[in-house]
Design a protein around this motif. Sequence first.
Motif, PDB file in Angstrom:
ATOM      1  N   PHE A   1       0.865  -1.186   0.000  1.00  0.00           N
ATOM      2  CA  PHE A   1       0.000   0.000   0.000  1.00  0.00           C
ATOM      3  C   PHE A   1       0.900   1.234   0.000  1.00  0.00           C
ATOM      4  CE2 PHE A   1      -2.098   3.425   2.336  1.00  0.00           C
ATOM      5  CZ  PHE A   1      -3.279   3.533   1.617  1.00  0.00           C
ATOM      6  N   ASN A   2       0.764   2.078  -1.016  1.00  0.00           N
ATOM      7  CA  ASN A   2       1.651   3.244  -1.124  1.00  0.00           C
ATOM      8  C   ASN A   2       0.901   4.568  -1.255  1.00  0.00           C
ATOM      9  OD1 ASN A   2       0.668   3.163  -3.712  1.00  0.00           O
ATOM     10  ND2 ASN A   2       2.640   2.831  -4.720  1.00  0.00           N
ATOM     11  N   GLY A   3      -0.410   4.522  -1.130  1.00  0.00           N
ATOM     12  CA  GLY A   3      -1.175   5.767  -1.183  1.00  0.00           C
ATOM     13  C   GLY A   3      -1.615   6.190  -2.568  1.00  0.00           C
ATOM     14  N   ASP A   4      -1.180   5.460  -3.613  1.00  0.00           N
ATOM     15  CA  ASP A   4      -1.674   5.779  -4.951  1.00  0.00           C
ATOM     16  C   ASP A   4      -3.176   5.513  -4.989  1.00  0.00           C
ATOM     17  OD1 ASP A   4       0.781   6.516  -5.857  1.00  0.00           O
ATOM     18  OD2 ASP A   4       1.202   4.654  -6.933  1.00  0.00           O
ATOM     19  N   ALA A   5      -3.932   6.486  -5.503  1.00  0.00           N
ATOM     20  CA  ALA A   5      -5.390   6.409  -5.395  1.00  0.00           C
ATOM     21  C   ALA A   5      -6.023   5.745  -6.616  1.00  0.00           C
ATOM     22  CB  ALA A   5      -5.967   7.805  -5.222  1.00  0.00           C
ATOM     23  N   ILE A   6      -7.148   5.086  -6.354  1.00  0.00           N
ATOM     24  CA  ILE A   6      -8.099   4.732  -7.409  1.00  0.00           C
ATOM     25  C   ILE A   6      -9.120   5.864  -7.426  1.00  0.00           C
ATOM     26  CG2 ILE A   6      -9.937   3.144  -8.081  1.00  0.00           C
ATOM     27  CD1 ILE A   6      -8.232   0.872  -7.073  1.00  0.00           C
ATOM     28  N   ARG A   7      -9.348   6.435  -8.608  1.00  0.00           N
ATOM     29  CA  ARG A   7     -10.068   7.699  -8.670  1.00  0.00           C
ATOM     30  C   ARG A   7     -11.336   7.597  -9.529  1.00  0.00           C
ATOM     31  NH1 ARG A   7      -4.542  11.173  -9.646  1.00  0.00           N
ATOM     32  NH2 ARG A   7      -3.915   9.263 -10.708  1.00  0.00           N
ATOM     33  N   PHE A   8     -12.377   8.252  -9.034  1.00  0.00           N
ATOM     34  CA  PHE A   8     -13.672   8.284  -9.712  1.00  0.00           C
ATOM     35  C   PHE A   8     -14.125   9.731  -9.864  1.00  0.00           C
ATOM     36  CE2 PHE A   8     -13.444   4.265  -7.476  1.00  0.00           C
ATOM     37  CZ  PHE A   8     -13.902   3.343  -8.396  1.00  0.00           C
ATOM     38  N   ASP A   9     -14.855   9.998 -10.941  1.00  0.00           N
ATOM     39  CA  ASP A   9     -15.383  11.356 -11.094  1.00  0.00           C
ATOM     40  C   ASP A   9     -16.736  11.478 -10.387  1.00  0.00           C
ATOM     41  OD1 ASP A   9     -17.408  10.358 -12.742  1.00  0.00           O
ATOM     42  OD2 ASP A   9     -16.519  11.106 -14.598  1.00  0.00           O
ATOM     43  N   HIS A  10     -17.327  12.644 -10.452  1.00  0.00           N
ATOM     44  CA  HIS A  10     -18.577  12.874  -9.717  1.00  0.00           C
ATOM     45  C   HIS A  10     -19.760  12.137 -10.325  1.00  0.00           C
ATOM     46  CE1 HIS A  10     -19.594  15.684 -12.894  1.00  0.00           C
ATOM     47  NE2 HIS A  10     -18.570  16.472 -12.588  1.00  0.00           N
TER      48      HIS A  10
ATOM     49  N   VAL B   1      -8.701  -9.010  -9.531  1.00  0.00           N
ATOM     50  CA  VAL B   1      -9.569 -10.068 -10.053  1.00  0.00           C
ATOM     51  C   VAL B   1      -8.739 -11.261 -10.510  1.00  0.00           C
ATOM     52  CG1 VAL B   1     -11.205 -10.670 -11.866  1.00  0.00           C
ATOM     53  CG2 VAL B   1     -11.392  -8.460 -10.712  1.00  0.00           C
ATOM     54  N   LYS B   2      -7.669 -10.999 -11.240  1.00  0.00           N
ATOM     55  CA  LYS B   2      -6.833 -12.078 -11.781  1.00  0.00           C
ATOM     56  C   LYS B   2      -6.154 -12.876 -10.675  1.00  0.00           C
ATOM     57  CE  LYS B   2      -3.023 -12.904 -15.042  1.00  0.00           C
ATOM     58  NZ  LYS B   2      -3.786 -13.781 -15.930  1.00  0.00           N
ATOM     59  N   SER B   3      -5.652 -12.183  -9.651  1.00  0.00           N
ATOM     60  CA  SER B   3      -4.902 -12.853  -8.595  1.00  0.00           C
ATOM     61  C   SER B   3      -5.795 -13.454  -7.513  1.00  0.00           C
ATOM     62  CB  SER B   3      -3.923 -11.868  -7.942  1.00  0.00           C
ATOM     63  OG  SER B   3      -4.629 -10.842  -7.246  1.00  0.00           O
ATOM     64  N   GLY B   4      -6.999 -12.894  -7.360  1.00  0.00           N
ATOM     65  CA  GLY B   4      -7.874 -13.334  -6.281  1.00  0.00           C
ATOM     66  C   GLY B   4      -7.451 -12.815  -4.922  1.00  0.00           C
ATOM     67  N   VAL B   5      -6.559 -11.821  -4.908  1.00  0.00           N
ATOM     68  CA  VAL B   5      -6.010 -11.274  -3.669  1.00  0.00           C
ATOM     69  C   VAL B   5      -6.762 -10.001  -3.276  1.00  0.00           C
ATOM     70  CG1 VAL B   5      -3.951 -10.250  -2.609  1.00  0.00           C
ATOM     71  CG2 VAL B   5      -3.734 -12.269  -4.068  1.00  0.00           C
ATOM     72  N   THR B   6      -6.978  -9.819  -1.994  1.00  0.00           N
ATOM     73  CA  THR B   6      -7.599  -8.604  -1.472  1.00  0.00           C
ATOM     74  C   THR B   6      -6.511  -7.635  -1.030  1.00  0.00           C
ATOM     75  OG1 THR B   6      -9.601  -9.759  -0.754  1.00  0.00           O
ATOM     76  CG2 THR B   6      -9.073  -7.674   0.352  1.00  0.00           C
ATOM     77  N   ILE B   7      -6.626  -6.364  -1.414  1.00  0.00           N
ATOM     78  CA  ILE B   7      -5.634  -5.351  -1.050  1.00  0.00           C
ATOM     79  C   ILE B   7      -6.330  -4.130  -0.479  1.00  0.00           C
ATOM     80  CG2 ILE B   7      -4.041  -6.132  -2.854  1.00  0.00           C
ATOM     81  CD1 ILE B   7      -4.843  -3.635  -4.475  1.00  0.00           C
ATOM     82  N   ARG B   8      -5.568  -3.265   0.151  1.00  0.00           N
ATOM     83  CA  ARG B   8      -6.073  -1.979   0.637  1.00  0.00           C
ATOM     84  C   ARG B   8      -5.724  -0.911  -0.401  1.00  0.00           C
ATOM     85  NH1 ARG B   8      -2.885  -0.475   4.532  1.00  0.00           N
ATOM     86  NH2 ARG B   8      -4.267   1.031   5.548  1.00  0.00           N
ATOM     87  N   VAL B   9      -6.671  -0.027  -0.673  1.00  0.00           N
ATOM     88  CA  VAL B   9      -6.430   1.051  -1.629  1.00  0.00           C
ATOM     89  C   VAL B   9      -7.003   2.353  -1.098  1.00  0.00           C
ATOM     90  CG1 VAL B   9      -6.421  -0.455  -3.666  1.00  0.00           C
ATOM     91  CG2 VAL B   9      -8.575   0.549  -2.897  1.00  0.00           C
ATOM     92  N   LEU B  10      -6.379   3.441  -1.508  1.00  0.00           N
ATOM     93  CA  LEU B  10      -6.926   4.773  -1.264  1.00  0.00           C
ATOM     94  C   LEU B  10      -7.867   5.106  -2.416  1.00  0.00           C
ATOM     95  CD1 LEU B  10      -6.877   7.470   0.364  1.00  0.00           C
ATOM     96  CD2 LEU B  10      -5.030   8.198  -1.173  1.00  0.00           C
TER      97      LEU B  10
END
Length: 282
Positions: free
Chosen positions: A60-69, A84-93
């Motif tokens: 986790f490095n703080g790079d964001a997943i971003r959405f518009d309004h 999805v490909k890995s089946g792994v759960t991660i934390r994201v900003l």
Amino acid sequence: MSTAMLARSAKAAQHETCHIVTLTPDLARKWLERNTHNRKPRPGRVEQYARDMTAGRWEFNGDAIRFDHNGVMLDGQHRCHAVVKSGVTIRVLVVDNLTPEAQNTMDRPGVREMRDQLGLAGEYNTGMLAAILRRLVAYTAGSRSIDGGRVNPTQGEMREFLDTYPQVREAVVVSVKAQKYLSCAPSVVGTAYYICAECDRAAADQFFVTQLIEGIGLTATSPARALAKRLNDLGSTRGRVNGDDALRYIFVAWNAYRAGRGLTRLQAPKGGWTAANFPNPR
């Protein structure tokens, strides 16, 4: 910035939100349904991210997943595909409620490269070290191409390789010595040196440093002499020898040296190099 622009910016900022989310494969699939205005995903990058996630190297490095309004995903599709490909759960900003126009300023040049990461870690000759690590990770992953083959190593894989095999730094010293004398990428010589030193370190020092680079103790049938001539002859006609070809010629000469067999010339097999005739070092 004008007063009106400042006012609009302040108003927009009131609606922008950011928070940390646990991103599961199911949630990633739902988010990808909102990925309706983006460039085509790059399968190679997805594969890289997924390998790091599977191996536990993803940080986790703080790079964001971003959405518009409008809820449209502006950035983060490769990470979602990799989850999805890995089946792994991660934390994201996650950053929400951006303007659609914000996407125009994303993914600008200036990505921190592996050589930059190595420099921050206090390493020397970071460009050479990064090139050797990239080639070694590809080779040990089973790719018989170290020049743009099917394996495109991640920075995490390269850092892990260096941590596990710190003797890679010794290959950098050999590469630096080789760059003045041989018409191929010096990182290829360093890569080959490392691989051959795993078979016999003393023999690798003699073959690569004493004979191939320094030209000491050569005879008319020394494999190192034939190798240097082949590489430099190809370099004089092609400019610089293809890295994959150079590695193969090096391994052929190395195997002859180890077997005590003389060589006067080196050439590719009839029909060219294939997986079947790849010269594995012994």
